[in-house]
Design a protein around this motif. Structure first.
Motif, PDB file in Angstrom:
ATOM      1  N   ASP A 144       0.859  -1.181   0.000  1.00  0.00           N
ATOM      2  CA  ASP A 144       0.000   0.000   0.000  1.00  0.00           C
ATOM      3  C   ASP A 144       0.899   1.236   0.000  1.00  0.00           C
ATOM      4  O   ASP A 144       2.112   1.139   0.212  1.00  0.00           O
ATOM      5  CB  ASP A 144      -0.911  -0.003   1.229  1.00  0.00           C
ATOM      6  N   SER A 145       0.316   2.392  -0.235  1.00  0.00           N
ATOM      7  CA  SER A 145       1.140   3.599  -0.306  1.00  0.00           C
ATOM      8  C   SER A 145       0.360   4.808   0.179  1.00  0.00           C
ATOM      9  O   SER A 145      -0.824   4.702   0.547  1.00  0.00           O
ATOM     10  CB  SER A 145       1.625   3.827  -1.743  1.00  0.00           C
ATOM     11  N   GLU A 146       1.023   5.942   0.168  1.00  0.00           N
ATOM     12  CA  GLU A 146       0.403   7.206   0.557  1.00  0.00           C
ATOM     13  C   GLU A 146       0.685   8.253  -0.508  1.00  0.00           C
ATOM     14  O   GLU A 146       1.716   8.200  -1.184  1.00  0.00           O
ATOM     15  CB  GLU A 146       0.966   7.695   1.891  1.00  0.00           C
ATOM     16  N   TYR A 147      -0.241   9.183  -0.624  1.00  0.00           N
ATOM     17  CA  TYR A 147      -0.062  10.308  -1.546  1.00  0.00           C
ATOM     18  C   TYR A 147      -0.296  11.603  -0.792  1.00  0.00           C
ATOM     19  O   TYR A 147      -1.220  11.702   0.009  1.00  0.00           O
ATOM     20  CB  TYR A 147      -1.040  10.207  -2.729  1.00  0.00           C
ATOM     21  N   PHE A 158      -3.517   4.933   0.163  1.00  0.00           N
ATOM     22  CA  PHE A 158      -3.991   4.219  -1.011  1.00  0.00           C
ATOM     23  C   PHE A 158      -3.918   2.738  -0.679  1.00  0.00           C
ATOM     24  O   PHE A 158      -2.874   2.114  -0.779  1.00  0.00           O
ATOM     25  CB  PHE A 158      -3.125   4.551  -2.219  1.00  0.00           C
ATOM     26  N   PHE A 159      -5.041   2.178  -0.236  1.00  0.00           N
ATOM     27  CA  PHE A 159      -5.111   0.757   0.094  1.00  0.00           C
ATOM     28  C   PHE A 159      -5.386  -0.016  -1.190  1.00  0.00           C
ATOM     29  O   PHE A 159      -6.427   0.158  -1.819  1.00  0.00           O
ATOM     30  CB  PHE A 159      -6.202   0.499   1.132  1.00  0.00           C
ATOM     31  N   SER A 176       2.224   0.695  -9.324  1.00  0.00           N
ATOM     32  CA  SER A 176       3.368   1.595  -9.410  1.00  0.00           C
ATOM     33  C   SER A 176       4.200   1.533  -8.125  1.00  0.00           C
ATOM     34  O   SER A 176       3.654   1.433  -7.026  1.00  0.00           O
ATOM     35  CB  SER A 176       2.887   3.035  -9.646  1.00  0.00           C
ATOM     36  N   ARG A 177       5.496   1.581  -8.290  1.00  0.00           N
ATOM     37  CA  ARG A 177       6.493   1.466  -7.206  1.00  0.00           C
ATOM     38  C   ARG A 177       6.548   0.062  -6.627  1.00  0.00           C
ATOM     39  O   ARG A 177       7.080  -0.155  -5.535  1.00  0.00           O
ATOM     40  CB  ARG A 177       6.263   2.458  -6.076  1.00  0.00           C
ATOM     41  N   ALA A 178       6.030  -0.917  -7.353  1.00  0.00           N
ATOM     42  CA  ALA A 178       6.137  -2.312  -6.908  1.00  0.00           C
ATOM     43  C   ALA A 178       7.549  -2.827  -7.143  1.00  0.00           C
ATOM     44  O   ALA A 178       8.334  -2.249  -7.901  1.00  0.00           O
ATOM     45  CB  ALA A 178       5.127  -3.183  -7.662  1.00  0.00           C
ATOM     46  N   HIS A 215       0.771  -9.264  -2.537  1.00  0.00           N
ATOM     47  CA  HIS A 215       0.447  -7.960  -1.954  1.00  0.00           C
ATOM     48  C   HIS A 215       0.803  -7.956  -0.471  1.00  0.00           C
ATOM     49  O   HIS A 215       0.431  -8.860   0.282  1.00  0.00           O
ATOM     50  CB  HIS A 215      -1.054  -7.672  -2.123  1.00  0.00           C
ATOM     51  N   ILE A 216       1.532  -6.927  -0.048  1.00  0.00           N
ATOM     52  CA  ILE A 216       1.821  -6.726   1.367  1.00  0.00           C
ATOM     53  C   ILE A 216       0.899  -5.606   1.846  1.00  0.00           C
ATOM     54  O   ILE A 216       1.110  -4.432   1.487  1.00  0.00           O
ATOM     55  CB  ILE A 216       3.292  -6.333   1.592  1.00  0.00           C
TER      56      ILE A 216
END
Length: 218
Positions: A144-147, A158-159, A176-178, A215-216
């Motif tokens: 997952d990531s953050e924006y 961003f889940f 993206s960014r995987a 997926h982590i």
């Protein structure tokens, strides 16, 4: 606005608790594949590139390297002079000279596409190697990531889905960014305006192949 602020506070609290949890055991140093971070840098993005590299230097796992991919007008000396003797940051490539085949010299290694200004959490590589340990055949490992909003400055999560979602991929590259296994990447193809567009195309191709995703959820 009050509800938005309350949700933001709740997310930050949840985020802190999540990162306090211990990840899965990590493989012994030296038995894990290398990870290459490609960082696209545009003119005027030298300070942002330095921030990205500093975030990598703060990793709890050190088995990584950086290949800067520069656009016209970048003053690389402005970055390298502040890095001292950091030997994990390799000689920069000009975007027009970049080739996916360069990454396939070490097919078991993984690559992350990024751009100047991206910030990586100190535990990211620890989480990645733990995920690889639990799914050693994975070709793509993503988190997952953050924006952060360029207008408000607020950070939003961003889940990402654990199950593959081709429909979502058509609207946003949630991969993206995987971490992408080098041997799984498609052969070179030209005509993309930037590194992230190339990444998007590669990710779409991976979804059409017999690719193993992991997926982590962190």
């Amino acid at each position: 606005n009050r509800q938005v602020r309350k949700a933001a506070v709740s997310y930050r609290e949840w985020r802190e608790r999540k990162f306090e949890q211990s990840p899965l055991p990590m493989a012994e140093p030296g038995t894990t594949p290398g990870v290459t971070f490609l960082i696209e840098i545009t003119a005027g993005g030298e300070a942002a590139a330095l921030e990205t590299i500093r975030s990598l230097q703060g990793m709890t796992v050190t088995n990584w390297r950086v290949i800067p991919v520069m656009r016209v007008g970048v003053n690389w000396d402005e970055v390298s002079n502040q890095l001292g003797g950091e030997n994990r940051v390799k000689e920069p490539l000009i975007f027009e000279d970049f080739s996916v085949n360069l990454l396939k010299k070490s097919p078991d290694d993984f690559v992350v596409f990024s751009k100047a200004g991206d910030l990586f959490h100190p535990s990211l590589l620890h989480e990645f190697f733990a995920g690889l340990e639990s799914s050693p055949s994975a070709d793509v490992i993503y988190t997952d990531s953050e924006y952060r909003s360029s207008i408000s400055g607020e950070t939003a999560p961003f889940f990402k889905p654990s199950a593959l979602s081709p429909e979502l991929m058509l609207s946003v590259n949630y991969l993206s960014r995987a971490f992408l296994r080098a041997s799984a990447l498609a052969d070179d193809h030209m005509g993309f305006p930037d590194l992230m567009s190339l990444e998007y195309d590669l990710d779409l191709r991976l979804m059409k192949q017999d690719t193993i995703f992991h997926h982590i959820p962190r």
